[in-house]
Structure formats: structure tokens, C-alpha cells
Scaffold this motif. Structure first.
Motif, short mmCIF file in Angstrom:
data_model
loop_
_atom_site.label_atom_id
_atom_site.label_comp_id
_atom_site.label_asym_id
_atom_site.label_seq_id
_atom_site.Cartn_x
_atom_site.Cartn_y
_atom_site.Cartn_z
N ALA A 48 -20.70 -91.25 -33.29
CA ALA A 48 -20.40 -91.67 -31.91
C ALA A 48 -21.01 -93.04 -31.62
CB ALA A 48 -20.92 -90.63 -30.91
N TYR A 85 -18.70 -96.23 -30.64
CA TYR A 85 -18.84 -96.81 -29.30
C TYR A 85 -18.96 -98.33 -29.35
CZ TYR A 85 -20.11 -97.00 -24.36
OH TYR A 85 -20.13 -97.26 -23.00
N SER A 114 -15.33 -93.17 -24.96
CA SER A 114 -16.38 -92.20 -24.66
C SER A 114 -17.01 -92.46 -23.29
CB SER A 114 -17.48 -92.28 -25.73
OG SER A 114 -18.55 -91.42 -25.40
N MET A 126 -21.88 -89.60 -24.78
CA MET A 126 -22.87 -90.28 -25.61
C MET A 126 -24.26 -89.65 -25.43
SD MET A 126 -21.19 -92.45 -27.35
CE MET A 126 -22.52 -93.41 -28.08
N GLY A 134 -16.90 -88.37 -28.04
CA GLY A 134 -17.65 -89.55 -28.46
C GLY A 134 -16.82 -90.37 -29.44
#
Length: 372
Positions: A179, A183, A195, A200, A248
Motif C-alpha cells: 500500500a 500510494y 486509497s 492507509m 490501499g
């Protein structure tokens, strides 16, 4: 840019909650059909039947054939239609639950997942991972909605083989690692958006829980004990990881793990065990990896008995040319590796896998007691 978070409608976890399954199914419908294997039926069948009888429900059931194939999902959906079911209940491990989810969508039914092991995060997700009849990975498919109810009996989980519990920690550990990577590029998650901060945060909490409670929880499950640490890790493996990975993002760890499924040597490896090696591969691939953190992760995986070397994957003799099939797909179109903020090449992935094996072998020599 839009952010999206998806989740089941209700999550229930605790000691003995399987004895309440009837009352929860009754929230969804009146004619449940249960997908489970003969082994799972032997373990939880009497408890489930007693609870359904108390709730005034008469279930049908169908035997799971062992692989989450599209043909199996269609067979289960047809069986549900034949008996007029309005609720699909998947009980058992990840492949049974994935099949039940797909069948529920195909038949237009409400859906409950009832995991009996905490070996992966499929119980909460709106996705099915597809395999062929020989267990080769074929891809995954995302459904419009997550399960309506996820029912997790902690005592059943704690009495399952410790290997399954450790495997779930491997799957859960990947949640934050992937994740965080996804991101950076604001990659699209399985829900169809970027996300949220909530996802997160859950992914990071999964990582922190594992590092704090994972080894202690594994020790307890090894002796079939249900402790507060075990409860925390069950929630981590099933709920936090499930919400964190789906909302995520995914990256190299799962891409490598899925492709390892196609190696004959890995046929007996659990999903989270393959993800474990995917994690260390991603760490060796990512130029932003903190070396101290990487070594801590290697040591944690070793401490809970998960693979960090080719030998532990039964691939001791694997060569570069065999690994190139993994590298080529990872670097190809549609790969989860595209979620990284740097270009992923076939040679880069192969080098990372071989570097992970070397570092894993080195870290294993530092451990006073190695679990196999």
C-alpha cells in the motif's frame, strides 16, 4: 481523482461466535446454502447445524471440490439456484471462500464468509483469485460488493494448524509494504479509486500489530491457546489486511507470489508463504527501501517460520532462466508492478528475487533458532 474505500457490511469476531451463525444468517435470508469441504464440515458442522436449527433455518450444503476455478463457481451457483437458496455461506479456507463469493454474485445471493483459518485476507474482500484445475494462477476478478457478513470464530482459528496462522501473517505483512508503494503513484485500488487515509491507516496498523504481537501470537497458536495477542493477529490477518490491501493497493509482493503458484515446486506452499518471498523480493527491488527496516522484516518472517529463500520454497536449484518467466510477466502490461513509482524491468525483478534469496540465507545464519 477520487478516493474509494470498500468493506463488508458487518464483521464479527470472537470466541465461540460460530454458535451464533444462525441468527446472523437470518439477517440476510431464510434459505442458506453452505459451501464447505468434508473436513471443514466435520470440524464445525455440528455447531453450525445446531445454531441454524435454533434460528429455525433448514440449510442446504454443497461439497467444495478444492480449487477456485470458474467452473467450480458456476457449479455452486447452479446448485444454489436448484434449491432456491437466498444466502450463500462459504466456510473454510481462502479458495472455498473465493468460490462462494463468485457463486453468490453469479446466483444473485446475499453472502457470508466464515473462515476457519486465518491464512489470508480473502474473507472480507470483494475479489476472487482464479486458478485452473491444477492450481495454476489464472488471475483475479473483483465483484460489485464485499461479503454482507464476515463471521470469525477465534477459537476455531486458534485450534487450526499454526502454519496457516503464520501464512496469514505473511499475507498481512504485505498489506503495508504494498500500500505504501502504490500510494506514491496514487495507483488505482481494487475498489476503483485512490486509497483513502483510512485505508492507509489500517494498512499501517496491520504492520505495527504484526511486529508487536506476531511472534507471541504464533507461539500461543502453536499450543492451541487463544490469547489477546492471538485475537489481535486474527483481526490483523483477516480484517485490517483485507481492508488495507483492497482499498490501499497491491504491488510486486503479490505479483511475484501469484506467479510462484505456477512453479511445480511451490504447489504445496500456502498463499501467505509465497507472499512472504514476494515481500522480500519487493524490498530488494524498491530503491526507497530502508535497509534497517528490510532486515527487521526478514528477521520477523524468519521468526514466524515463513520463507525468505528459494530453498524454503522447494526451489533450491532454480536458475535465472526459470525466474525470467516471473520477471517478464512482472514487467509486462497489466502487471501490479506498474503501481511502483519507478520502472520495473524483467532483469530487475529477477535480480531482486536472487538478492532476496541471498540476504535471506544470510539472515537465517544469524538466528539462534530457525523455524522451518
Amino acid at each position: 481523482m477520487k478516493t474509494v474505500l470498500i468493506a463488508p457490511n458487518k464483521y464479527v469476531q470472537g470466541r465461540g461466535v460460530l454458535g451464533e451463525i444462525g441468527s446472523y444468517i437470518k439477517l440476510l435470508g431464510q434459505k442458506p446454502i453452505i459451501l464447505w469441504s468434508p473436513g471443514i464440515k466435520r470440524i464445525i458442522g455440528s455447531t453450525v447445524r445446531a445454531s441454524l436449527k435454533e434460528a429455525g433455518l433448514e440449510p442446504s450444503d454443497i461439497e467444495f471440490q478444492g480449487e477456485s476455478t470458474k467452473a467450480e463457481a458456476t457449479r455452486v451457483a447452479a446448485a444454489a439456484a436448484d434449491v432456491g437458496a437466498d444466502v450463500m455461506v462459504g466456510a473454510g479456507g481462502g479458495k472455498a471462500l473465493d468460490t462462494a463469493k463468485a457463486a453468490a454474485v453469479e446466483a444473485g445471493l446475499k453472502m457470508m464468509t466464515c473462515p476457519t483459518i486465518a491464512s489470508n485476507d480473502t474473507p472480507t474482500s470483494a475479489a476472487t483469485v482464479w486458478y485452473d484445475e491444477k492450481g495454476n494462477f489464472e488471475g483475479f476478478e473483483c465483484w460489485p460488493f464485499n461479503p454482507d457478513i464476515v463471521l470469525v470464530d477465534s477459537l476455531v482459528i486458534a485450534h487450526a494448524p499454526v502454519r496457516t496462522f503464520a501464512s496469514g501473517m505473511g499475507d498481512a505483512l504485505a498489506t503495508w509494504v504494498e500500500a505504501e508503494a502504490a500510494y506514491k503513484t496514487r495507483a488505482t485500488n481494487l475498489g476503483g479509486g485512490v486509497s483513502t487515509l483510512a485505508a492507509m491507516t489500517l494498512a499501517r496498523l496491520a504492520y505495527d500489530n504484526l511486529m508487536e504481537y506476531g511472534v507471541e501470537a504464533r507461539r500461543a497458536v502453536e499450543h492451541q491457546l487463544l490469547t489477546p495477542a492471538v485475537e489481535k493477529i486474527i483481526e490483523t490477518n483477516v480484517l485490517l489486511s483485507g481492508l488495507g490491501f483492497e482499498s490501499g493497493g497491491l504491488a510486486t509482493a503479490h505479483m511475484v507470489a501469484n506467479l510462484l503458484s505456477n512453479f511445480p515446486e511451490c504447489k504445496d506452499m500456502m498463499h501467505g508463504e509465497k507472499v512472504s518471498f514476494g515481500i522480500v523480493t519487493q524490498l530488494c527491488l524498491d530503491e526507497d527501501t530502508d535497509v534497517d527496516v528490510m532486515c527487521q522484516i526478514f528477521d520477523f518472517l524468519i521468526a514466524i517460520g515463513l520463507p525468505v529463500t528459494f530453498a524454503q520454497l522447494n526451489m533450491k536449484e532454480v536458475g535465472r532462466e526459470q525466474l525470467r518467466t516471473v520477471g517478464d510477466i512482472c514487467a509486462g502490461e497489466g502487471s501490479l508492478c506498474a503501481n511502483h513509482c519507478f520502472e520495473v524491468t524483467s532483469d530487475g525483478v529477477v535480480d531482486a528475487m536472487m538478492a532476496a534469496d541471498q540476504l535471506g540465507s544470510e539472515r537465517l545464519t544469524f538466528q539462534p533458532e530457525n523455524k522451518s
